[in-house]
Design a protein around this motif. Structure first.
Motif, PDB file in Angstrom:
ATOM      1  N   LEU A  87      14.667   1.833 -61.119  1.00 37.80           N
ATOM      2  CA  LEU A  87      13.757   3.115 -60.358  1.00 37.80           C
ATOM      3  C   LEU A  87      14.687   2.339 -58.643  1.00 37.80           C
ATOM      4  CD1 LEU A  87      10.339   3.619 -61.127  1.00 37.80           C
ATOM      5  CD2 LEU A  87      12.990   4.833 -61.210  1.00 37.80           C
ATOM      6  N   GLU A  88      14.655   1.068 -58.665  1.00 39.04           N
ATOM      7  CA  GLU A  88      14.919  -0.022 -57.847  1.00 39.04           C
ATOM      8  C   GLU A  88      16.713   0.158 -57.752  1.00 39.04           C
ATOM      9  OE1 GLU A  88      13.050  -2.147 -55.413  1.00 39.04           O
ATOM     10  OE2 GLU A  88      14.196  -2.906 -53.487  1.00 39.04           O
ATOM     11  N   GLY A  89      17.078   0.104 -59.000  1.00 41.83           N
ATOM     12  CA  GLY A  89      18.509  -0.674 -59.029  1.00 41.83           C
ATOM     13  C   GLY A  89      19.393   0.408 -59.150  1.00 41.83           C
ATOM     14  N   SER A  90      18.695   1.620 -59.352  1.00 41.64           N
ATOM     15  CA  SER A  90      20.241   2.960 -59.192  1.00 41.64           C
ATOM     16  C   SER A  90      19.625   4.201 -58.488  1.00 41.64           C
ATOM     17  CB  SER A  90      20.589   2.617 -60.267  1.00 41.64           C
ATOM     18  OG  SER A  90      21.411   4.359 -60.914  1.00 41.64           O
ATOM     19  N   LYS A  91      20.109   4.401 -57.411  1.00 40.66           N
ATOM     20  CA  LYS A  91      19.795   4.994 -56.771  1.00 40.66           C
ATOM     21  C   LYS A  91      20.345   6.632 -57.721  1.00 40.66           C
ATOM     22  CE  LYS A  91      19.800   2.897 -52.412  1.00 40.66           C
ATOM     23  NZ  LYS A  91      18.621   2.622 -52.226  1.00 40.66           N
ATOM     24  N   GLY A  92      21.177   6.544 -58.223  1.00 44.26           N
ATOM     25  CA  GLY A  92      21.820   7.818 -58.859  1.00 44.26           C
ATOM     26  C   GLY A  92      20.975   8.065 -60.180  1.00 44.26           C
ATOM     27  N   PHE A  93      20.163   7.455 -60.649  1.00 44.17           N
ATOM     28  CA  PHE A  93      19.190   7.249 -62.097  1.00 44.17           C
ATOM     29  C   PHE A  93      18.056   8.186 -60.967  1.00 44.17           C
ATOM     30  CE2 PHE A  93      15.381   6.146 -64.200  1.00 44.17           C
ATOM     31  CZ  PHE A  93      15.910   5.977 -65.370  1.00 44.17           C
ATOM     32  N   GLU A 124      15.639  15.993 -63.171  1.00 43.72           N
ATOM     33  CA  GLU A 124      15.033  16.521 -63.574  1.00 43.72           C
ATOM     34  C   GLU A 124      13.373  16.825 -64.490  1.00 43.72           C
ATOM     35  OE1 GLU A 124      17.321  13.660 -65.907  1.00 43.72           O
ATOM     36  OE2 GLU A 124      15.788  14.203 -67.954  1.00 43.72           O
ATOM     37  N   ILE A 125      12.624  16.119 -63.389  1.00 43.47           N
ATOM     38  CA  ILE A 125      11.462  15.953 -63.822  1.00 43.47           C
ATOM     39  C   ILE A 125      10.031  17.234 -62.259  1.00 43.47           C
ATOM     40  CG2 ILE A 125      11.068  14.448 -65.669  1.00 43.47           C
ATOM     41  CD1 ILE A 125       9.907  13.006 -63.702  1.00 43.47           C
ATOM     42  N   GLY A 126      11.039  17.365 -61.563  1.00 38.81           N
ATOM     43  CA  GLY A 126      10.491  18.257 -60.886  1.00 38.81           C
ATOM     44  C   GLY A 126      10.078  17.693 -59.018  1.00 38.81           C
ATOM     45  N   ILE A 127      10.637  16.579 -59.086  1.00 35.44           N
ATOM     46  CA  ILE A 127      10.255  15.494 -58.172  1.00 35.44           C
ATOM     47  C   ILE A 127      10.796  16.349 -56.944  1.00 35.44           C
ATOM     48  CG2 ILE A 127       9.867  13.326 -56.756  1.00 35.44           C
ATOM     49  CD1 ILE A 127       9.035  12.625 -59.359  1.00 35.44           C
ATOM     50  N   PRO A 128      10.310  16.325 -56.024  1.00 39.11           N
ATOM     51  CA  PRO A 128      10.715  16.958 -54.644  1.00 39.11           C
ATOM     52  C   PRO A 128      11.615  16.000 -53.876  1.00 39.11           C
ATOM     53  CG  PRO A 128       8.279  17.473 -54.046  1.00 39.11           C
ATOM     54  CD  PRO A 128       8.756  16.231 -55.225  1.00 39.11           C
ATOM     55  N   THR A 129      13.088  16.224 -53.319  1.00 39.85           N
ATOM     56  CA  THR A 129      14.152  15.106 -52.943  1.00 39.85           C
ATOM     57  C   THR A 129      14.863  15.585 -51.750  1.00 39.85           C
ATOM     58  OG1 THR A 129      14.799  12.798 -53.464  1.00 39.85           O
ATOM     59  CG2 THR A 129      15.205  14.318 -54.731  1.00 39.85           C
ATOM     60  N   THR A 174       6.287  10.610 -62.571  1.00 34.40           N
ATOM     61  CA  THR A 174       7.532   9.463 -63.120  1.00 34.40           C
ATOM     62  C   THR A 174       7.155   8.372 -63.711  1.00 34.40           C
ATOM     63  OG1 THR A 174       8.318   9.240 -60.775  1.00 34.40           O
ATOM     64  CG2 THR A 174       8.921   7.393 -61.627  1.00 34.40           C
ATOM     65  N   LEU A 175       5.892   8.049 -63.557  1.00 40.16           N
ATOM     66  CA  LEU A 175       5.581   6.889 -64.495  1.00 40.16           C
ATOM     67  C   LEU A 175       5.574   7.728 -66.382  1.00 40.16           C
ATOM     68  CD1 LEU A 175       4.232   4.393 -64.906  1.00 40.16           C
ATOM     69  CD2 LEU A 175       1.903   5.601 -64.948  1.00 40.16           C
ATOM     70  N   ALA A 176       5.529   8.640 -66.948  1.00 41.99           N
ATOM     71  CA  ALA A 176       5.086   9.560 -68.028  1.00 41.99           C
ATOM     72  C   ALA A 176       6.816   9.329 -67.931  1.00 41.99           C
ATOM     73  CB  ALA A 176       4.330  10.716 -67.994  1.00 41.99           C
ATOM     74  N   ALA A 177       7.682   9.831 -67.610  1.00 41.61           N
ATOM     75  CA  ALA A 177       9.058  10.102 -67.827  1.00 41.61           C
ATOM     76  C   ALA A 177       9.534   8.451 -68.267  1.00 41.61           C
ATOM     77  CB  ALA A 177       9.914  10.673 -66.587  1.00 41.61           C
ATOM     78  N   MET A 178       8.587   7.480 -67.335  1.00 43.59           N
ATOM     79  CA  MET A 178       9.793   6.743 -67.870  1.00 43.59           C
ATOM     80  C   MET A 178       9.293   5.829 -69.007  1.00 43.59           C
ATOM     81  SD  MET A 178      11.820   5.263 -65.583  1.00 43.59           S
ATOM     82  CE  MET A 178      11.966   3.512 -65.500  1.00 43.59           C
ATOM     83  N   MET A 180      11.575   2.561 -71.537  1.00 43.64           N
ATOM     84  CA  MET A 180      10.966   1.673 -70.968  1.00 43.64           C
ATOM     85  C   MET A 180       9.916   2.219 -68.941  1.00 43.64           C
ATOM     86  SD  MET A 180      15.085   2.905 -68.733  1.00 43.64           S
ATOM     87  CE  MET A 180      15.745   4.208 -68.732  1.00 43.64           C
ATOM     88  N   PRO A 181       9.028   1.846 -70.281  1.00 44.81           N
ATOM     89  CA  PRO A 181       7.658   1.702 -69.326  1.00 44.81           C
ATOM     90  C   PRO A 181       7.549   1.079 -68.260  1.00 44.81           C
ATOM     91  CG  PRO A 181       7.239   0.519 -71.356  1.00 44.81           C
ATOM     92  CD  PRO A 181       8.567   1.491 -71.625  1.00 44.81           C
ATOM     93  N   TYR A 182       6.635   1.746 -67.084  1.00 47.05           N
ATOM     94  CA  TYR A 182       7.505   0.730 -65.770  1.00 47.05           C
ATOM     95  C   TYR A 182       5.679   0.404 -65.602  1.00 47.05           C
ATOM     96  CZ  TYR A 182       7.976  -0.328 -61.236  1.00 47.05           C
ATOM     97  OH  TYR A 182       8.232  -1.111 -59.706  1.00 47.05           O
ATOM     98  N   GLN A 183       5.856  -1.027 -65.560  1.00 39.22           N
ATOM     99  CA  GLN A 183       5.137  -2.059 -65.125  1.00 39.22           C
ATOM    100  C   GLN A 183       5.195  -2.993 -64.031  1.00 39.22           C
ATOM    101  OE1 GLN A 183       3.823  -4.326 -68.911  1.00 39.22           O
ATOM    102  NE2 GLN A 183       1.747  -3.645 -69.048  1.00 39.22           N
TER     103      GLN A 183
END
Ligand code: AMP
Ligand code: GLY
Length: 422
Positions: free
Chosen positions: A99-105, A112-117, A252-256, A261-264
């Motif tokens: 989530l920090e290491g790849s801006k493209g990801f 895919e999950i509809g987050i505004p950007t 984002t948490l649900a998608a990860m 790759m659960p985000y903790q």
């Protein structure tokens, strides 16, 4: 518990200050630390990317829990390494630090999950990137995909600048992190940061803050790591914090988790508040610096208990307590920063500055030489104050700044101006 903190900046001094107050703490260690952290922890000169050295030190000192401050070791997999060695640590894992290491990801995930950007495309070829940039209008934003010491973003004001930025990245200007790039639309608005704790499944809101990324007053001059911050930030009222949780963090948490790759860990959401609502600028996998300094001033709950709950997947029932006051921090940097600067100038007057009501001074790039505190980096001190409101916190912080005798340093004189203008 024996706790090992990793890092050496103002963020880590603020974390050390909060950890040192924990009833659970037996002894605090820090690697590598700085002159301020030395007053709270036993420091060892091991850099954050020396994983073998850190693991050996942690075993020797019987460390029960490790707190990892900076992004590089997280993106490099230090959490995975500690956990594999049986040492509990704050994440995220190397996989989730994408989530920090790849801006493209992140951009693909948002789509895919509809987050505004901002509208965007990913490229590994300069000609196609330039063609797309021309369709976006000006200014246009060119980003190296990977970590680039916080410098991998170029806001191009003209088509020629955009072309040069794209060529620069593909020619290796940001090293390997620029081999793939993102070209995206420029978002107009006001930036704010929001922080949440995530345990893989549940997320708990921390607080919002506003940073000042430009070097000089009035938000002019080059971009820096951050010249000052305050929390709470009026740009993020409670309703917007709720939106941040519901539209950004939780999906984002649900998608990860779904992607295995659960985000903790601490999740830093960089937002642009536009006239069409908040949009994602970036995610970071750690506390911001200097935002962490103001969050720690306001946090009443025991930080160590909270971080252990995050590591153990126990955030569901956690309720955080905060001071209602405003915290504001002014960064003092060595003249020349963010360009070239000299090391070794002596800083005087810290004792009297610390006595101003409501003040904590967090060290960033400092070192102790023969009993004196000397500058050892670009960002050097965070003069941090609590007050009833932004105006009082600001007045206290600058009263303390005025008592510090350091001719080789400088700071902005207007930290908090956006909040005061409202
Ligand atoms: P980042 O490393 O992604 O945070 O980008 C660094 C800075 O560039 C951000 O803090 C913003 O000030 C700016 N920035 C990045 N992307 C955009 C965008 N799409 N529109 C406007 N500003 C941006
Ligand atoms: N203050 C911005 C950052 O930590 O990246």
């Amino acid at each position: 518990m024996n706790v090992l903190l990793i890092g050496s900046g103002g963020r880590e001094h603020a974390l050390a200050w909060a950890l040192a107050a924990s009833p659970l703490l037996t002894k605090l260690y820090c690697a590598p630390g700085n002159a301020g952290i030395e007053d709270l922890a036993e420091c060892a000169p091991i850099v954050s990317m020396d994983f073998d050295g850190l693991v050996a030190f942690a075993k020797q000192k019987k460390i029960d829990f490790a707190v990892i401050g900076p992004d590089d070791p997280l993106v490099g997999g230090l959490w995975d390494r500690f956990e594999a060695e049986g040492i509990r640590a704050t994440g995220p894992s190397k996989a989730a630090a994408v989530l920090e290491g790849s801006k493209g990801f992140v951009k693909d995930l948002c789509r895919e999950i509809g987050i505004p950007t901002a509208a965007y495309q990913r490229f590994d070829d300069a000609a196609a990137a330039k063609r797309f940039a021309e369709t976006l209008g000006l200014p246009v934003v060119v980003k190296a995909d990977g970590l680039a010491l916080g410098k991998g973003v170029i806001v191009a004001e003209t088509a020629a600048d955009a072309g040069r930025a794209i060529d620069f990245m593909f020619e290796g200007g940001f090293g390997a992190s620029g081999k793939r790039i993102v070209v995206e639309e420029f978002m107009h608005g006001e930036e704010a940061s929001f922080f949440a704790l995530c345990d893989g499944e549940n997320a708990v809101p921390l607080a919002g803050a506003q940073d000042h990324k430009r070097a000089f007053d009035g938000d002019r001059g080059p971009n820096t790591g951050g010249m000052g911050a305050y929390s709470p930030a009026p740009i993020l009222p409670p309703a917007l914090e709720q939106t941040a949780m519901e539209r950004f963090i939780r999906p984002t948490l649900a998608a990860m988790a779904t992607r295995g790759m659960p985000y903790q860990g601490v999740l830093y959401l960089g937002l642009m508040v536009t006239k069409d609502g908040p949009k994602l600028v970036e995610y970071n996998c750690r506390f911001g610096d200097p935002e962490c300094q103001v969050l720690m001033m306001r946090l009443k709950s025991d930080l160590l208990t909270v971080l252990i709950a995050m590591r153990d997947g126990q955030l569901r029932n956690l309720d955080l307590r905060w001071r209602e006051q405003t915290a504001l921090t002014v960064v003092m940097a060595t003249k020349g920063y963010p360009g070239a600067y000299a090391k070794g100038s002596v800083i005087r007057g810290l004792d009297r500055a610390t006595k101003v009501e409501g003040i904590q001074i967090f060290h960033a790039g400092t070192r102790r030489v023969d009993g004196a505190i000397v500058a050892n980096g670009g960002r050097v001190l965070n003069v941090t104050a609590l007050g009833q409101d932004v105006a009082e916190a600001q007045a206290r912080a600058y009263r303390a700044v005025d008592l510090i005798d350091w001719p080789e340093g400088f700071c902005r004189g207007d930290i908090g101006w956006r909040a005061l203008r409202r």
